[in-house]
Scaffold this active site. Sequence first.
Site, PDB file in Angstrom:
ATOM      1  N   LYS A 200      18.661 -29.558   2.905  1.00  0.00           N
ATOM      2  CA  LYS A 200      19.820 -29.794   2.046  1.00  0.00           C
ATOM      3  C   LYS A 200      21.046 -29.020   2.549  1.00  0.00           C
ATOM      4  O   LYS A 200      20.982 -27.809   2.754  1.00  0.00           O
ATOM      5  CB  LYS A 200      19.510 -29.369   0.593  1.00  0.00           C
ATOM      6  CG  LYS A 200      18.291 -30.050  -0.013  1.00  0.00           C
ATOM      7  CD  LYS A 200      18.375 -31.566  -0.021  1.00  0.00           C
ATOM      8  CE  LYS A 200      19.172 -32.110  -1.150  1.00  0.00           C
ATOM      9  NZ  LYS A 200      19.195 -33.611  -1.108  1.00  0.00           N
ATOM     10  N   CYS A 399      10.721  13.297  15.301  1.00  0.00           N
ATOM     11  CA  CYS A 399      11.488  14.145  14.391  1.00  0.00           C
ATOM     12  C   CYS A 399      10.574  14.811  13.352  1.00  0.00           C
ATOM     13  O   CYS A 399       9.901  15.775  13.687  1.00  0.00           O
ATOM     14  CB  CYS A 399      12.630  13.355  13.760  1.00  0.00           C
ATOM     15  SG  CYS A 399      13.975  14.456  13.267  1.00  0.00           S
ATOM     16  N   GLY A 401       7.860  13.785  12.454  1.00  0.00           N
ATOM     17  CA  GLY A 401       6.541  13.633  13.083  1.00  0.00           C
ATOM     18  C   GLY A 401       6.267  14.743  14.095  1.00  0.00           C
ATOM     19  O   GLY A 401       5.114  15.117  14.328  1.00  0.00           O
ATOM     20  N   HIS A 531      15.308  11.312  18.238  1.00  0.00           N
ATOM     21  CA  HIS A 531      14.822   9.959  17.932  1.00  0.00           C
ATOM     22  C   HIS A 531      14.933   9.079  19.183  1.00  0.00           C
ATOM     23  O   HIS A 531      15.953   8.390  19.363  1.00  0.00           O
ATOM     24  CB  HIS A 531      15.654   9.343  16.807  1.00  0.00           C
ATOM     25  CG  HIS A 531      15.401   9.959  15.477  1.00  0.00           C
ATOM     26  ND1 HIS A 531      14.415   9.529  14.627  1.00  0.00           N
ATOM     27  CD2 HIS A 531      15.997  11.014  14.869  1.00  0.00           C
ATOM     28  CE1 HIS A 531      14.423  10.265  13.532  1.00  0.00           C
ATOM     29  NE2 HIS A 531      15.367  11.181  13.653  1.00  0.00           N
ATOM     30  N   GLU A 533      13.689   6.337  19.780  1.00  0.00           N
ATOM     31  CA  GLU A 533      13.731   4.900  19.471  1.00  0.00           C
ATOM     32  C   GLU A 533      15.144   4.325  19.536  1.00  0.00           C
ATOM     33  O   GLU A 533      15.322   3.133  19.775  1.00  0.00           O
ATOM     34  CB  GLU A 533      13.098   4.615  18.100  1.00  0.00           C
ATOM     35  CG  GLU A 533      13.834   5.146  16.871  1.00  0.00           C
ATOM     36  CD  GLU A 533      13.436   6.562  16.477  1.00  0.00           C
ATOM     37  OE1 GLU A 533      12.960   7.314  17.351  1.00  0.00           O
ATOM     38  OE2 GLU A 533      13.620   6.917  15.294  1.00  0.00           O
TER      39      GLU A 533
HETATM   40  N1  GLN Z   1      13.449  16.120   7.441  1.00  0.00           N
HETATM   41  C1  GLN Z   1      13.506  16.623   8.756  1.00  0.00           C
HETATM   42  C2  GLN Z   1      14.805  17.373   9.025  1.00  0.00           C
HETATM   43  O1  GLN Z   1      15.756  17.194   8.326  1.00  0.00           O
HETATM   44  C3  GLN Z   1      13.291  15.542   9.781  1.00  0.00           C
HETATM   45  C4  GLN Z   1      14.392  14.531   9.801  1.00  0.00           C
HETATM   46  C5  GLN Z   1      13.997  13.262  10.515  1.00  0.00           C
HETATM   47  O2  GLN Z   1      12.827  12.965  10.672  1.00  0.00           O
HETATM   48  N2  GLN Z   1      14.979  12.504  10.926  1.00  0.00           N
HETATM   49  O3  GLN Z   1      14.881  18.148   9.947  1.00  0.00           O
END
Ligand code: GLN
Length: 575
Positions: A200, A399, A401, A531, A533
């Site tokens: 449609k 981070c 992690g 990060h 990624e």
């Molecule tokens: N909370 C953590 C910090 O502020 C990690 C931040 C994150 O994983 N981007 O340092």
Amino acid sequence: MAKKSRKKKLTKKTPKYIFVVGGVMSGIGKGVAASAIGRILKSKGFTVTAIKIDPYINVDAGTMNPTEHGEVFVLEDGYETDQDMGNYERFLGETLPSINYMTTGRVYQEVIKRERNLEYGGKNVEVVPDIPLEVIRRIKDAQKKAKADVTLVEIGGTIGEYQNIIFLEAARMLKGQHPNDVAVVMVSYVPIPHNIGEMKTKPTQYAARSLNSVGLQADVILARAAVPIDAKRKEKIAIFCNIPADRVISAPDVASIYDVPGNYEKDGLGNILTDVLGLERRKTNLAAWTNFVRKSKTSKKVVNIAVVGKYFMSGEYVLSDVYLSIIEAIKHAGFSQNLRPQLTYLDSEKYEKDPSRLKELSDYDGVLVPGGFGTRGVEGIIAAIKYARENKVPYFGLCYGMQLMVVEYARNVAKIPDAHTAEIKPQAKNTVIDYMPDQKEKIARGEYGGTMRLGAYPCKLRRDTIAREAYKNADKVLERHRHRYEVNLNAVIKLTEAKLKFSGVSPDHQLMEIAELPKEMHPFMLGTQFHPEFLSRPLSPHPLFVAFIKAAGKRKSVTPGVKFSAFPSTTHSNK
Ligand code: GLN
């Protein structure tokens, strides 16, 4: 002399602008559409940049809960933006500056600042035209900065709503200034109601009219639908929306977003746009891109990755948007190794309720803990990290992690009693993860917006480490950050004695940027304070993701794909 300057004027290329707007409803992939258009034009040899406008009041995306907004994508210069900026960077292979992102809040903030500084010379500053003029100023600044032949501007939201009207007004005014240099692409949705079984076009017709009502006419309509649009509907849209039928482009659902540029080119979108903008026709060269897409389809050997975190659900729905760049980075790395990543989201809170469930992690070839904030689910994550370490499941921590990997190691291996992160237990005796300088004061003053350690910082890589090997023996790399906490320098000696290696550090050695376990102890256990990624691209996967995927690919549970689909499916296991 006069003659010379005239000639110069004639050969000078005028910048071109393409506005990408959405019709009918949100969530139909305007960002990917803009990115794909960018890729096509770039592959024709044009210089392209892309701008995202978000109509919300937030000055940046940094203060929003990820379940509310999706991923916060951090630019090299530290601006916290929308995930579409990540799509642009991945599709264009460009690093975009903060001038390429704006929100209503950001634009008003700037106008108000200028007014306070008497920059309007005592005149009455008005929503119209001063706000659209500021939008146009920013668009032109971004164009100049990139020296772009073509500047793509995606206006968030849907045509017909109040929120983005001021940005559509900016598009109209820019077109008024440069009538031959502005094109409007409307990404519209063409439903096939299942009880009717027919495509449609009426909602698209209304959207085109709403666009007309703000003084804009679509030059091209991308017809998003479950299936390719047929000639009859193209005709219909053409008649009712004032465009030739060949400018209605088929944009069916695809298995992978990376199929989109090739799909648009089937309908000749690149040449249509250069014709509309008065640019010369050039050949599209998507060879490298197509090669990546082909690889994504021929990689059959499955590698099972568990993503352990907490931002997975919104009501009854799984929110994979929160981890968009991670998902893409895993795909890029996987396909580069002829592996097909299969992602499963595991909510860490279940391991707190029932630790016996941790053993399910053995079924995976790799465990990834993404970035995050706050208390919920943290002990579950720490338990999962311990499990991955003890059972030699490849582990990659990003981070938070990485920080929680350090906490786990401090508690269980280095035997540092009461080890924790100050984010959760500031009163702990051993905050092995502590506030970064100034952060305590900023938090006490309630200054949260844009105050983390943000953007790209250099990281020195130590010799004879997994990290340095992955980065092909580079001495120094630049990676993007977003955090308030860091490894406590007081804990470093004890952790190092317990064999945790800090393989990446800031140039002044004050910040621990990468932590890893030696190869002899674990096949791959590595965490980054940054990060990675955000820097992965389809055509240049991130080295650390590649190293992680390679390690995961070597694990025993790698199984041949049972049911082959072109792209990894993602599942949520919360049972
Ligand atoms: N909370 C953590 C910090 O502020 C990690 C931040 C994150 O994983 N981007 O340092």
